[in-house]
Every structure is written in C-alpha cells, then in structure tokens.
Write an enzyme that holds these catalytic residues in place. Structure first.
Site, PDB file in Angstrom:
ATOM      1  N   GLY A 356       0.590  -1.040  -0.093  1.00  0.00           N
ATOM      2  CA  GLY A 356       0.009  -0.042   0.022  1.00  0.00           C
ATOM      3  C   GLY A 356       0.518   0.818   0.070  1.00  0.00           C
ATOM      4  O   GLY A 356       2.735   1.576   0.581  1.00  0.00           O
ATOM      5  N   THR A 357      -0.766   1.105   1.985  1.00  0.00           N
ATOM      6  CA  THR A 357      -1.757   2.134   1.981  1.00  0.00           C
ATOM      7  C   THR A 357      -2.088   2.142   3.593  1.00  0.00           C
ATOM      8  O   THR A 357      -2.195   1.380   4.155  1.00  0.00           O
ATOM      9  CB  THR A 357      -2.866   1.674   1.294  1.00  0.00           C
ATOM     10  OG1 THR A 357      -2.209   1.542  -0.278  1.00  0.00           O
ATOM     11  CG2 THR A 357      -3.893   2.552   1.350  1.00  0.00           C
ATOM     12  N   ILE A 358      -2.601   3.357   3.787  1.00  0.00           N
ATOM     13  CA  ILE A 358      -3.259   3.204   5.022  1.00  0.00           C
ATOM     14  C   ILE A 358      -4.971   3.388   4.659  1.00  0.00           C
ATOM     15  O   ILE A 358      -5.356   4.090   3.878  1.00  0.00           O
ATOM     16  CB  ILE A 358      -3.201   4.354   5.949  1.00  0.00           C
ATOM     17  CG1 ILE A 358      -3.362   5.767   5.664  1.00  0.00           C
ATOM     18  CG2 ILE A 358      -1.509   4.180   6.357  1.00  0.00           C
ATOM     19  CD1 ILE A 358      -4.835   6.418   6.192  1.00  0.00           C
ATOM     20  N   MET A 438      -6.132  -2.476   3.289  1.00  0.00           N
ATOM     21  CA  MET A 438      -4.839  -1.679   2.683  1.00  0.00           C
ATOM     22  C   MET A 438      -3.925  -2.789   2.312  1.00  0.00           C
ATOM     23  O   MET A 438      -3.872  -3.952   2.789  1.00  0.00           O
ATOM     24  CB  MET A 438      -4.130  -0.898   3.576  1.00  0.00           C
ATOM     25  CG  MET A 438      -3.659  -1.459   4.791  1.00  0.00           C
ATOM     26  SD  MET A 438      -2.729  -0.160   5.931  1.00  0.00           S
ATOM     27  CE  MET A 438      -1.298  -0.199   5.109  1.00  0.00           C
TER      28      MET A 438
END
Length: 541
Positions: A356-358, A438
C-alpha cells in the site's frame, strides 16, 4: 439488529469495539486524533481528515503529503465517492521515458520505480479539502490540531511501523531527502525510539491556513517544484495548479441481500465486485468457511476478475470498455462458467460486450459514515522528501504501462491504474458497513474474503478480520498466510494451485478496518474492528 456469531475461532489479541461514535485506523495516535474531533462536536468527515493528517506522521512508510486518497461517504441520505488520485505530469509519455532511461528487452521504455520520475501530482491534500468543503462541520484549521501537536513533540515508534521502515531503507537511502528525514541516526529507527519529522508541523499549519492550496499554487508548491527541477523531475506549476479531485458515483453489485459499493476505475475496486458476482454462482454457504472448497472458489473468482482488471482498467477516458460492461450480469455469468471446482486455472482476459496504504474509517451518531484510504504506494513511495517540509512523495507513476497499446499507457494529464480502494456495504439502500483492507493487490482480495466471511458465514467483523488470508500474485501464484489450516493449504496444492512461501513484504496480507452499523436505530451504534496485522486501534464513545 445484526446477528453475528460473536465468538472468534482465530487467535486474536483484539475484541470488537461497540460505540455510537467510532474511528478505526492502523495507528492508535491517528485513531485518537479522529476521536478528538468527534468529542469536539465534529462529524465523521472531520474525524477522518484529522486521523488522516496524523497518520501522515505516525505511519510515514504508508502515506505522505505527496500521496493520493479516495473516499466513499454516506452523508445520511446517499453515497458519494471522491477520487483524489493525481495525474501524470504533462511532459510524460513513453517517448519521455525512452529518451531518459532507454528500452527494455521488449522495446518498451524503462520505467523508474523511485525518484521524481515516478511521482504524479499529489492528490491527498486536495482530497481532504474537497471532503471538508462538502461535508465538514468544524473549521478546517481545527482538524490539524492533533497532528501538529504530535509533529511538534514527536512520538515513540511501534513494532509494525518499524518493521516496514527497516525493510525500506537500503533501497531508498540514496533518494533525495530520504536519509535526512527518515534515517536521523544514520539507520532506520528502533522500536521505542523517539522520532520527529523536520518541518512537518509548520507544513501542517500552512496547509490548515490555506485549505491546502499552498501545496498546489503557493509556498509549498514552489518548494516541491524547485526540488523536482534540481533532481530532474518533470512536474510543472501548471500540473499542480490545475489539479482538482473528482466527485464520482460509486459502482455496486448485489450479493445475498447486500450491495457492495466500490469506486470506478482508475482504481481496482471493480475487481472485488466482479469476483463477488462470479462466486455467487457457487453457494459458498454450503461449504465450510475455512474449507479448501470455499477458498478455492473465491481464489478462482478473483483470478477471473484480475485477468479482466489488468487488461481493461485505467483512467476511464482511455478504457476500451466501460465499467458497466465489465459488471454486466450475463458477462459475469459467462466468466463463472470457466471456474472449475476440481482444479486451479490460469485464466485470460475475457471480452465484455461492447454494447500500500493506510485505510481508516469513521462513523458518528448522526449516521454519517466514511470509508477512506490514502497512500504513497510502495513503502515510502518514491523515496523523495522535500527538504525541511516533511513532504514525502508517492510513486504512483509506476502504475502506468509503457506499452502504447495499453489503455493504461502513460500520458500527461492521465491518472494511472490505482490499487487503493475504499469500500462500502448497504442493504435495501441503507448503510451497513464502511470498510477497507490496505495493501496493494491484496485490497480487492481482502474485500472479497472478509465480506464473504461476514455475509455468508456470519462471522463478526473482528473474527473476519483476524482470519488467515490468501493472496494472489499477478502471475496467479498463491501466497497463504501462516495460521491457515494445513489441510486447506494441502487441498489447494492438490487442486493445482502454485503456492509460494513469501517473506513478509510491505504489502503482505493487508490490514483492514471495519465499522458495521448494528441496526437502523442509531442508538444501537456500531461495532468496529481493527486489523492485528498493524499497530492500529478502533476507538469510540
């Protein structure tokens, strides 16, 4: 009233949270930042922005002010979608990269993975401003108070963030600004060490005062552009000035009485919808939840969806087919006929009829629910950090293709194929759950796996979150998480699935946050879960 099996058959260090106002994120300080806005009288959008700002600092491996974001908001009456992913610098095209970096073995331009030539226009700050303009309740400047406080005094680093940080430094330490910002002692920080990101508190203040415009046509824009020019980037003042997020209508498909909603391409949420509808042709409820048979059907459905996703998904302006064509029930039924119960497959893309990502989530007692995701893509993104600002830049340009025949070919002003996707679940037009998982390509796979567990098997959100996951790679090999039933794993091998034992890379098996509305009576509130694969927390009152 929701009827779950409230037991949890999986090893877990967490229990579900019950409250009328909830924030769930992958870091406790970010969750508490959002909760402060709710306690101050703000709504779920205010809480989301405050949490998103705080997590820029406390989980910098996953996101930065030079990143992108997407959101799905239930505003009390309807769902609204926001695409705040950035577009390519106007100078970008395959010839630009071929001139600078040469060709690969197939005659295509070489694409840099890191550095300024992997950076698209940052969308996250403009996304925050757009969300607040339409739905915010508190003053925009108030939303940055928690993040500024943490930025000024620093914070103590937790285990999961440090683990991801440590794996990134060898590759990124030579990128401009990275070592100065993220290796303050000449190495990755250790668990329990204090960390401050130079300049970030002042940057937050400037963003708060200007509603984010300074990042696009002000002091911070000028500093980003100067750094880009110094290091050979192509970003221009016009690229930043002209950028605007886009409000879009979510797309959705029905499944066993519920409707799953995702955002349309350039994201990959459509793959979760396709896989879910393909799997619906095989009643999973007739097969035990963790059985080989149930997991095999979901894996094969996901393969069929991914085959189409990677062929067709791109900026909608350049796609060969429409999302509606990819989601056509008759087309998905034809794809389901390709699914073999007795063996694994390696499917090719179909051809939809041309006719990801959050991740974080917030919900408040008024009924507003927000599904939100932001990212710098690969760990620390491009590795670029603009000196003394705390602004780290994503590397979403890697999401483009260099093949001129691809609908996702790199081109100035276009958005690249994106992995980050928020999700939302409704029933009979009413809100049920804001959620997301995520982690790169795992995201639609995580949406499928966790939703099936909750909807088909009645597992409560924390149990569905804790359950071991599988992950399809782009070559359709399969990773299975430690803790998956050995008989199930062996059964998948016997069906011909090629399993890899993979190191815990940054993307690994994802990390989810889930907020489920318990009933139509708002006094009943929500139940929330936060993934134990990160340092996160669900908080509420």
């Amino acid at each position: 009233m929701t009827h779950f099996n409230w037991s949890n058959p999986y090893p877990s260090i967490r229990t579900p949270l019950f409250a009328r106002n909830v924030v769930s994120t992958s870091h406790p300080l970010a969750a508490q930042a959002g909760l402060r806005m709710l306690l101050k009288g703000g709504n779920a959008v205010d809480a989301t922005i405050a949490a998103a700002a705080a997590i820029i600092l406390v989980e910098p491996v996953s996101c930065g002010l030079g990143g992108d974001c997407f959101a799905i908001v239930w505003d009390g009456r309807q769902l609204r979608g926001l695409n705040a992913s950035g577009s390519a610098p106007s100078a970008w095209n395959p010839d630009y990269f071929k001139r600078k970096y040469g060709e690969d073995g197939q005659g295509l331009a070489v694409q840099p993975k890191r550095g300024w030539d992997s950076v698209t226009v940052p969308g996250v700050v403009a996304g925050w401003a757009a969300l607040h303009e339409k739905f915010g309740k508190l003053p925009f400047e108030d939303l940055f108070e928690p993040a500024i406080e943490v930025a000024e005094r620093g914070y103590i680093l937790p285990p999961f963030v440090v683990a991801k940080w440590t794996k990134a430094v060898d590759e990124l330490q030579s990128q401009p600004g990275f070592a100065q910002a993220f290796m303050p002692r000449g190495r990755a920080p250790l668990v329990g060490e204090h960390f401050m990101l130079s300049g970030l508190a002042d940057t937050f203040r400037k963003i708060a005062r200007t509603r984010g415009r300074t990042l696009y046509e002000g002091e911070l824009a000028d500093r980003m552009l100067a750094h880009s020019r110094e290091w050979g980037g192509a970003m221009t003042a016009g690229d930043l000035r002209d950028y605007r997020p886009e409000w879009v209508d979510p797309i959705g498909k029905d499944y066993h009485g519920y409707t799953l909603h995702e955002l349309p391409p350039n994201g990959q949420g459509i793959a979760a919808l396709m896989a879910l509808k393909i799997a619906e042709h095989f009643d999973l409820r007739d097969r035990p939840v963790d059985s080989t048979a149930s997991q095999h059907i979901q894996i094969e459905a996901m393969k069929l969806a991914f085959a189409d996703l990677y062929r067709y998904a791109a900026d909608p302006r350049s796609m060969d087919v429409t999302p509606a064509q990819m989601l056509d029930d008759d087309y998905l039924a034809s794809r389901a006929k390709l699914l073999r119960l007795d063996r694994a497959s390696h499917p090719q893309a179909g051809r939809p009829d041309a006719g990801g990502t959050i991740y974080l989530s917030a919900a408040d007692e008024s009924g507003m629910m927000v599904s939100f995701i932001q990212s710098n893509y690969m760990g620390f993104g491009s590795g670029i950090v603009v000196p003394d600002t705390g602004i780290s830049m994503q590397n979403r340009g890697v999401g483009f293709s260099m093949d001129p025949r691809s609908p996702n070919v790199v081109m100035g002003g276009r958005r690249p194929f994106h992995t980050i996707i928020p999700a939302f679940l409704t029933r009979d037009g009413k809100p049920v759950m804001s959620f997301g998982v995520m982690g790169g390509d795992i995201q639609p796979q995580g949406h499928l796996q966790t939703m099936v567990r909750m909807v088909d098997y009645g597992q409560q959100p924390q149990a569905a979150c804790d359950a071991p996951r599988w992950k399809l790679n782009r070559d359709f090999t399969l990773d299975t998480e430690e803790g998956m039933n050995p008989d199930t794993v062996q059964g998948l091998k016997d069906l011909g699935h090629v399993l890899h034992s993979t190191d815990d890379t940054y993307m690994d098996f994802g990390a989810g946050q889930f907020i489920w509305k318990l009933s139509d009576d708002q006094n009943d509130g929500y139940v929330a879960a936060s993934d134990p694969r990160r340092d996160g927390q669900a908080v509420g009152f």
